[in-house]
Design a protein around this motif. Structure first.
Motif, PDB file in Angstrom:
ATOM      1  N   TRP A  60     -13.492  14.404 -36.748  1.00 53.70           N
ATOM      2  CA  TRP A  60     -14.751  14.249 -36.011  1.00 53.70           C
ATOM      3  C   TRP A  60     -14.697  13.036 -35.081  1.00 53.70           C
ATOM      4  O   TRP A  60     -15.196  13.086 -33.962  1.00 53.70           O
ATOM      5  CB  TRP A  60     -15.897  14.097 -37.006  1.00 53.70           C
ATOM      6  CG  TRP A  60     -17.242  13.838 -36.403  1.00 53.70           C
ATOM      7  CD1 TRP A  60     -17.754  12.623 -36.035  1.00 53.70           C
ATOM      8  CD2 TRP A  60     -18.249  14.796 -36.089  1.00 53.70           C
ATOM      9  NE1 TRP A  60     -19.020  12.768 -35.523  1.00 53.70           N
ATOM     10  CE2 TRP A  60     -19.341  14.099 -35.551  1.00 53.70           C
ATOM     11  CE3 TRP A  60     -18.335  16.180 -36.237  1.00 53.70           C
ATOM     12  CZ2 TRP A  60     -20.508  14.738 -35.148  1.00 53.70           C
ATOM     13  CZ3 TRP A  60     -19.503  16.814 -35.838  1.00 53.70           C
ATOM     14  CH2 TRP A  60     -20.568  16.103 -35.302  1.00 53.70           C
ATOM     15  N   ALA A  61     -14.126  11.948 -35.581  1.00 49.43           N
ATOM     16  CA  ALA A  61     -14.155  10.671 -34.859  1.00 49.43           C
ATOM     17  C   ALA A  61     -12.745  10.073 -34.792  1.00 49.43           C
ATOM     18  O   ALA A  61     -12.443   9.105 -35.484  1.00 49.43           O
ATOM     19  CB  ALA A  61     -15.112   9.720 -35.566  1.00 49.43           C
ATOM     20  N   PRO A  62     -11.870  10.651 -33.972  1.00 44.98           N
ATOM     21  CA  PRO A  62     -10.479  10.184 -33.924  1.00 44.98           C
ATOM     22  C   PRO A  62     -10.361   8.747 -33.419  1.00 44.98           C
ATOM     23  O   PRO A  62     -11.229   8.257 -32.695  1.00 44.98           O
ATOM     24  CB  PRO A  62      -9.808  11.162 -32.959  1.00 44.98           C
ATOM     25  CG  PRO A  62     -10.913  11.718 -32.140  1.00 44.98           C
ATOM     26  CD  PRO A  62     -12.128  11.727 -33.019  1.00 44.98           C
ATOM     27  N   PRO A  63      -9.279   8.070 -33.826  1.00 45.28           N
ATOM     28  CA  PRO A  63      -9.098   6.656 -33.472  1.00 45.28           C
ATOM     29  C   PRO A  63      -9.073   6.374 -31.972  1.00 45.28           C
ATOM     30  O   PRO A  63      -9.367   5.249 -31.576  1.00 45.28           O
ATOM     31  CB  PRO A  63      -7.745   6.310 -34.103  1.00 45.28           C
ATOM     32  CG  PRO A  63      -7.565   7.309 -35.198  1.00 45.28           C
ATOM     33  CD  PRO A  63      -8.244   8.556 -34.725  1.00 45.28           C
ATOM     34  N   CYS A  64      -8.775   7.344 -31.152  1.00 48.18           N
ATOM     35  CA  CYS A  64      -8.738   7.088 -29.712  1.00 48.18           C
ATOM     36  C   CYS A  64     -10.121   6.838 -29.123  1.00 48.18           C
ATOM     37  O   CYS A  64     -10.231   6.334 -28.011  1.00 48.18           O
ATOM     38  CB  CYS A  64      -8.021   8.212 -28.969  1.00 48.18           C
ATOM     39  SG  CYS A  64      -8.788   9.826 -29.156  1.00 48.18           S
ATOM     40  N   GLU A  65     -11.181   7.157 -29.876  1.00 47.49           N
ATOM     41  CA  GLU A  65     -12.525   6.915 -29.356  1.00 47.49           C
ATOM     42  C   GLU A  65     -13.423   6.165 -30.332  1.00 47.49           C
ATOM     43  O   GLU A  65     -14.571   5.887 -30.020  1.00 47.49           O
ATOM     44  CB  GLU A  65     -13.198   8.227 -28.949  1.00 47.49           C
ATOM     45  CG  GLU A  65     -13.455   9.164 -30.098  1.00 47.49           C
ATOM     46  CD  GLU A  65     -14.011  10.508 -29.666  1.00 47.49           C
ATOM     47  OE1 GLU A  65     -14.998  10.939 -30.286  1.00 47.49           O
ATOM     48  OE2 GLU A  65     -13.476  11.102 -28.733  1.00 47.49           O
ATOM     49  N   ASN A  66     -12.918   5.854 -31.510  1.00 47.09           N
ATOM     50  CA  ASN A  66     -13.728   5.206 -32.545  1.00 47.09           C
ATOM     51  C   ASN A  66     -12.891   4.234 -33.345  1.00 47.09           C
ATOM     52  O   ASN A  66     -11.671   4.333 -33.386  1.00 47.09           O
ATOM     53  CB  ASN A  66     -14.252   6.255 -33.549  1.00 47.09           C
ATOM     54  CG  ASN A  66     -15.216   7.220 -32.933  1.00 47.09           C
ATOM     55  OD1 ASN A  66     -16.382   6.928 -32.815  1.00 47.09           O
ATOM     56  ND2 ASN A  66     -14.720   8.376 -32.525  1.00 47.09           N
ATOM     57  N   ASN A  67     -13.583   3.347 -34.057  1.00 47.43           N
ATOM     58  CA  ASN A  67     -12.931   2.590 -35.112  1.00 47.43           C
ATOM     59  C   ASN A  67     -13.088   3.473 -36.346  1.00 47.43           C
ATOM     60  O   ASN A  67     -14.048   3.348 -37.110  1.00 47.43           O
ATOM     61  CB  ASN A  67     -13.595   1.226 -35.302  1.00 47.43           C
ATOM     62  CG  ASN A  67     -12.872   0.390 -36.327  1.00 47.43           C
ATOM     63  OD1 ASN A  67     -12.204   0.911 -37.215  1.00 47.43           O
ATOM     64  ND2 ASN A  67     -13.021  -0.910 -36.207  1.00 47.43           N
ATOM     65  N   THR A  68     -12.154   4.387 -36.508  1.00 43.11           N
ATOM     66  CA  THR A  68     -12.279   5.438 -37.511  1.00 43.11           C
ATOM     67  C   THR A  68     -12.344   4.877 -38.928  1.00 43.11           C
ATOM     68  O   THR A  68     -13.086   5.395 -39.767  1.00 43.11           O
ATOM     69  CB  THR A  68     -11.127   6.449 -37.361  1.00 43.11           C
ATOM     70  OG1 THR A  68     -11.139   6.935 -36.011  1.00 43.11           O
ATOM     71  CG2 THR A  68     -11.297   7.635 -38.293  1.00 43.11           C
ATOM     72  N   GLU A  69     -11.607   3.832 -39.208  1.00 40.97           N
ATOM     73  CA  GLU A  69     -11.641   3.241 -40.554  1.00 40.97           C
ATOM     74  C   GLU A  69     -13.037   2.723 -40.883  1.00 40.97           C
ATOM     75  O   GLU A  69     -13.545   2.946 -41.991  1.00 40.97           O
ATOM     76  CB  GLU A  69     -10.599   2.130 -40.686  1.00 40.97           C
ATOM     77  CG  GLU A  69     -10.574   1.490 -42.060  1.00 40.97           C
ATOM     78  CD  GLU A  69     -10.405   2.468 -43.219  1.00 40.97           C
ATOM     79  OE1 GLU A  69     -11.045   2.238 -44.262  1.00 40.97           O
ATOM     80  OE2 GLU A  69      -9.660   3.469 -43.088  1.00 40.97           O
ATOM     81  N   VAL A  70     -13.687   2.069 -39.924  1.00 45.47           N
ATOM     82  CA  VAL A  70     -15.057   1.587 -40.147  1.00 45.47           C
ATOM     83  C   VAL A  70     -16.002   2.774 -40.284  1.00 45.47           C
ATOM     84  O   VAL A  70     -16.904   2.773 -41.130  1.00 45.47           O
ATOM     85  CB  VAL A  70     -15.501   0.635 -39.014  1.00 45.47           C
ATOM     86  CG1 VAL A  70     -16.993   0.328 -39.100  1.00 45.47           C
ATOM     87  CG2 VAL A  70     -14.692  -0.647 -39.052  1.00 45.47           C
ATOM     88  N   TYR A  71     -15.793   3.810 -39.484  1.00 42.27           N
ATOM     89  CA  TYR A  71     -16.621   5.021 -39.561  1.00 42.27           C
ATOM     90  C   TYR A  71     -16.518   5.629 -40.959  1.00 42.27           C
ATOM     91  O   TYR A  71     -17.524   5.924 -41.612  1.00 42.27           O
ATOM     92  CB  TYR A  71     -16.162   6.017 -38.487  1.00 42.27           C
ATOM     93  CG  TYR A  71     -17.151   7.081 -38.103  1.00 42.27           C
ATOM     94  CD1 TYR A  71     -17.646   7.984 -39.025  1.00 42.27           C
ATOM     95  CD2 TYR A  71     -17.573   7.216 -36.796  1.00 42.27           C
ATOM     96  CE1 TYR A  71     -18.531   8.989 -38.660  1.00 42.27           C
ATOM     97  CE2 TYR A  71     -18.462   8.213 -36.417  1.00 42.27           C
ATOM     98  CZ  TYR A  71     -18.934   9.087 -37.359  1.00 42.27           C
ATOM     99  OH  TYR A  71     -19.816  10.082 -37.000  1.00 42.27           O
ATOM    100  N   ILE A  72     -15.288   5.796 -41.454  1.00 40.92           N
ATOM    101  CA  ILE A  72     -15.077   6.375 -42.789  1.00 40.92           C
ATOM    102  C   ILE A  72     -15.736   5.496 -43.853  1.00 40.92           C
ATOM    103  O   ILE A  72     -16.444   6.005 -44.736  1.00 40.92           O
ATOM    104  CB  ILE A  72     -13.575   6.549 -43.080  1.00 40.92           C
ATOM    105  CG1 ILE A  72     -12.969   7.617 -42.166  1.00 40.92           C
ATOM    106  CG2 ILE A  72     -13.342   6.909 -44.554  1.00 40.92           C
ATOM    107  CD1 ILE A  72     -11.449   7.625 -42.145  1.00 40.92           C
ATOM    108  N   ALA A  73     -15.509   4.194 -43.783  1.00 37.43           N
ATOM    109  CA  ALA A  73     -16.070   3.278 -44.781  1.00 37.43           C
ATOM    110  C   ALA A  73     -17.596   3.319 -44.786  1.00 37.43           C
ATOM    111  O   ALA A  73     -18.228   3.290 -45.851  1.00 37.43           O
ATOM    112  CB  ALA A  73     -15.568   1.860 -44.526  1.00 37.43           C
ATOM    113  N   THR A  74     -18.188   3.411 -43.601  1.00 33.62           N
ATOM    114  CA  THR A  74     -19.647   3.463 -43.509  1.00 33.62           C
ATOM    115  C   THR A  74     -20.187   4.760 -44.089  1.00 33.62           C
ATOM    116  O   THR A  74     -21.158   4.756 -44.862  1.00 33.62           O
ATOM    117  CB  THR A  74     -20.102   3.284 -42.048  1.00 33.62           C
ATOM    118  OG1 THR A  74     -19.603   2.052 -41.553  1.00 33.62           O
ATOM    119  CG2 THR A  74     -21.625   3.302 -41.928  1.00 33.62           C
ATOM    120  N   VAL A  75     -19.555   5.880 -43.750  1.00 38.73           N
ATOM    121  CA  VAL A  75     -20.002   7.174 -44.292  1.00 38.73           C
ATOM    122  C   VAL A  75     -19.799   7.198 -45.803  1.00 38.73           C
ATOM    123  O   VAL A  75     -20.662   7.667 -46.548  1.00 38.73           O
ATOM    124  CB  VAL A  75     -19.285   8.350 -43.599  1.00 38.73           C
ATOM    125  CG1 VAL A  75     -19.579   9.666 -44.308  1.00 38.73           C
ATOM    126  CG2 VAL A  75     -19.711   8.431 -42.134  1.00 38.73           C
TER     127      VAL A  75
END
Length: 123
Positions: A60-75
């Motif tokens: 949904w939120a690939p690293p090329c457009e997001n801080n995916t690790e922070v996204y995963i941790a927040t979810v």
């Protein structure tokens, strides 16, 4: 507002932004997208286990457009669901929690849970 990937086969930064007439329809679109990811058995992190929460978020939120690790941790924190939990496309409570947490990341405010549940009912 939720976004939808243009290219379903590749992790890419190309996406379109869609605006829905109600938030419930936006949440419905998010549910349908996540259900499709789960149906296609993504193992985005290549650990040999498909459909984990982190696989779906990475799609949904690939690293090329997001801080995916922070996204995963927040979810993970907001939904109460571990990043290594295998998601079930028909588990209402599980996906409602995930989509509500994703909405927080996307919009910066807590989701209206009545609207999230209405989105599920529209499936």
């Amino acid at each position: 507002m939720f976004r939808r990937k243009k290219d379903a086969e590749e992790l890419s930064c190309g996406f379109e932004v869609f605006q829905f007439k109600t938030m419930a329809y936006g949440y419905r679109a998010a549910f349908k997208t996540l259900q499709t990811y789960i149906l296609n058995k993504y193992d985005t992190d290549k650990d040999g286990t498909a459909n984990e929460l982190e696989d779906v978020i990475m799609r949904w939120a690939p690293p090329c457009e997001n801080n995916t690790e922070v996204y995963i941790a927040t979810v993970e924190k907001r939904s109460g669901i571990s990043r290594h939990t295998i998601l079930n496309r028909n588990n209402r409570e599980q996906l409602i929690a995930v989509v509500a947490a994703m909405s927080y990341v996307e919009n910066g405010v807590p989701a209206n849970m009545d609207e999230v549940r209405k989105g599920w009912e529209l499936i």
